[in-house]
Every structure is written in C-alpha cells, then in structure tokens.
Design an enzyme around this catalytic site. Structure first.
Site, short mmCIF file in Angstrom:
data_model
loop_
_atom_site.label_atom_id
_atom_site.label_comp_id
_atom_site.label_asym_id
_atom_site.label_seq_id
_atom_site.Cartn_x
_atom_site.Cartn_y
_atom_site.Cartn_z
N LEU A 81 0.75 -1.24 -0.11
CA LEU A 81 -0.02 0.07 0.04
C LEU A 81 0.86 1.39 -0.05
CD1 LEU A 81 -2.77 -0.90 2.83
CD2 LEU A 81 -2.86 -1.10 0.31
N ALA A 122 -1.27 -2.16 -4.73
CA ALA A 122 -2.49 -1.25 -4.26
C ALA A 122 -2.52 -0.10 -5.78
CB ALA A 122 -2.61 -0.48 -3.27
N TYR A 154 1.24 10.93 -11.53
CA TYR A 154 0.78 9.67 -10.43
C TYR A 154 0.04 8.65 -11.29
CZ TYR A 154 -2.14 7.97 -6.82
OH TYR A 154 -2.65 7.08 -5.87
N LYS A 158 1.91 4.76 -11.38
CA LYS A 158 0.78 3.70 -10.81
C LYS A 158 0.79 2.65 -12.19
CE LYS A 158 0.06 2.97 -7.18
NZ LYS A 158 1.00 2.58 -6.15
#
Ligand code: UDP
Length: 339
Positions: A81, A122, A154, A158
């Site tokens: 996470l 995540a 971002y 990810k």
C-alpha cells in the site's frame, strides 16, 4: 521470530487503508507486520494495535533493503500500500511521487521474488486517466494527459507499477495481483492531501464554508474502507486472483455538489457551499476527472464481492469518528486552515 512464513506484511500499514486492514486481519487471527516510514502514515493509526501479540511494526522504508528483506522473508503475503497518494501531494511533489511509486514497487517485487511471496499491489482509478467510457473496466484502453501536467505523473507511475507487477507474474511466475481503488473513504482518512470527504466533513461540523472545486458537477463513487478491506482479504485468499487487475469501488455515483449537500444535512450544519475555481484550488491547467465509475463485475465474478455500505452509512460512520475523537477534529481543522 522464526523462519517460517508467518505473517502478512503491509507496506504503508500506518496509512488510512492499512490501519483498517490491520484491524481486520488481526481479528481473523492472522499475524501482521507492517513497514511504514510515516511520511504520510501516522503512528496514531497503528497505536491501538501496538501491543497486540500478533502485530509487529517497523518504522522504516521499503528502500532500507536489509530491514525490508527480513520482513519479506517471513511473510506469506505482501500487501503493498505504500505510495505517494493524494492529488495535492502529487501536484506539489512530482519527483517524490514518481520515485516513491515506481522504485518502491520494484523493491517490493524484487524482495518478494527472492522468497516467492505473494504480492497484492494497490493501484488507483487514476490510471483510467481521461477516459470517458463509463463504467471503467480493467481492460479498457487508457488515455493520459500531457507529461507537462503533474497530475498525470501519478497515473503513469501507478501504471508502471501495474506493468511491473504483471511482468513479474508472467516472466517469473510470482503470484501478483493488482487492485485499483476508487475513492476509498472512512475514519482516519485525513484531508491533508486534498481528499474531499474528510475536508467536507470537518468544514460542515465546524460550520465553515464547504469548498466545492469547479462547478461541483464532477462525480465519484465513494467506497467504504470496510468494503475495501473485505475485497483485499478475499483476493489474497483466492488462488486465481493472481495475474489479474481488479477494480474496487462503490456503486453509488454522486456529484461533488450533492456530496456537499448530504454532508451538510447529516451534520445539521449551517455551512454555505462555495465554488472554488480549479486554478485556485490546485495549479493552473489542472485537469479533473469529470466522472469516475467502476465496473466491479470482475471481482464480483471471482469472489462475489460488491460494496455493501451506502454512502450515507459511511458518512455517518465518519461523523461518529470525529464525534468520538475531538482531538482529531481539531487537527483536521488546523490542516484546513492552512489551505
Ligand atoms: N474536491 C472538492 N473540494 C475539496 C477537495 C476535493 O470539490 O475540498 C473535489 C476534487 O476536485 C474532485 C473530487 O472532489 O473532483 C474528489 O477529490 P479527491 O481528491 O478526494 O479524489 P480524486 O477523485 O480527485 O482522486
């Protein structure tokens, strides 16, 4: 500690979702270890479990190889996470965001491969970028904005995490699953990094103006952290979840203006709603997602999971949290006053 793979390791465990996950896993009788550098996580989130005999916490970074390696060695599952989260943080610290997300995940996967440890990474609904096709399904094509706009750093970072995780699965047979969270909300979430629900809740409780960015017609499907935690625990226990990407999100779409109205009603607040232009709230040229709705049929088909708590239930749960924790309310109020 013995050499047996005895615990579930949560990176970023002192964050908002991590702290709820610890609670659930301990209640299920699991042994839980966390590693958190407290950059955005808070010790107060894990304090209630600090003395639990099945819980171990390490205040450090996944970049501290020796420490992290020892924790992964004893883990049967890693739930990753730890990440730079929150739009405000991302826009203000893009270098930190990219480095933390991409290199952090690489560290996790490398260590997991060494010990053949299962990994759940995540990710975020941000990766859907500017896509307009509603609802968002995991295999949809993705359109991101210009690399000159930090927000997209971002999403891109990810996405690299996802590519990397799936590459480890395909190339090395490492059991890796990816979850894309859609606007998770609940107690212990802070407004410090721009998240809308704790901000509106604190503004309403304190009868201060509710700051709706843009015209408030943008919408989200908020998901109760208790539902999110259920999804995570089901996925890590499911043998065929690996090598896959799963949306985890709520099924009740609400505009941000309506969210503000619901919070005002629930808290019997006298707060007015004020509309703040995006350029004032973030930086010039900021692009918001107009609608964000998940298709959660993949996880439903796998494990029968779907969000159970209504938005009103969750808002009441958060209101209770602030009622029971006046010192947190004060802290959140001080944060709001800064921005
Ligand atoms: N937002 C808002 N007022 C605030 C904070 C956020 O109107 O004080 C808006 C934000 O612009 C976005 C939505 O609420 O449209 C959700 O924001 P959040 O940062 O919680 O999550 P996001 O969906 O942007 O990741």
């Amino acid at each position: 500690m013995s050499n047996q793979k005895e615990h579930i390791l949560i990176t970023g465990g002192a964050g908002f979702i991590g702290s709820h996950l610890i609670e659930r896993l301990l209640n299920q009788g699991e042994h839980v270890a966390i590693i958190d550098d407290l950059s955005t996580g808070q010790f107060s989130n894990i304090e209630p479990f600090a003395k639990h005999h099945n819980f171990r916490f390490v205040i450090d970074s996944v970049f501290h190889e020796e420490v992290f390696d020892g924790l992964v060695k004893n883990a049967h599952t890693v739930i990753h996470l730890a990440a730079a989260v929150g739009v405000r943080l991302i826009v203000e610290h893009p270098v930190h965001t990219i480095q933390t997300n991409v290199m952090g995940t690489e560290r996790v996967l490398k260590a997991a491969l060494r010990y053949k440890t299962k990994v759940l990474i995540a990710s975020t609904s941000e990766v859907y970028g500017k896509e307009n096709h509603i609802p968002f399904a995991e295999d949809d094509d993705i359109v991101l904005g210009s690399s000159k706009k930090s927000r997209w750093a971002y999403a891109a970072s990810k996405l690299v995490d996802e590519f990397l995780g799936l590459a480890y699965y395909r190339e090395y047979n490492l059991p890796v699953a990816i979850v894309r969270f859609f606007n998770t909300i609940g107690p212990r979430q802070t407004g410090h990094y721009g998240m809308v629900v704790p901000r509106f809740m604190v503004q309403a409780i304190c009868n201060k103006p509710i700051t709706v960015y843009g015209d408030g017609t943008q919408s989200r499907c908020f998901c109760d952290v208790r539902d999110v935690v259920s999804a995570i625990t089901q996925l890590i226990a499911h043998p065929t979840a690996f090598g896959e990407v799963f949306n985890i999100g709520g099924n009740e779409e609400v505009t941000i203006k309506e969210l503000a109205e619901r919070v005002i009603k629930l808290t019997h607040s006298s707060s007015p709603i004020v509309f703040v232009p995006y350029e004032k709230a973030y930086t010039l040229g900021f692009e918001d997602m107009h609608r964000r709705v998940p298709d959660t049929s993949r996880i439903f088909n796998l494990s029968g999971w779907k969000a159970m708590f209504s938005l009103n239930d969750t808002l009441a749960y958060i209101q209770d949290y602030f009622r029971l924790s006046p010192e947190t309310l004060e802290k959140e109020k001080a944060i709001l006053d800064k921005f």
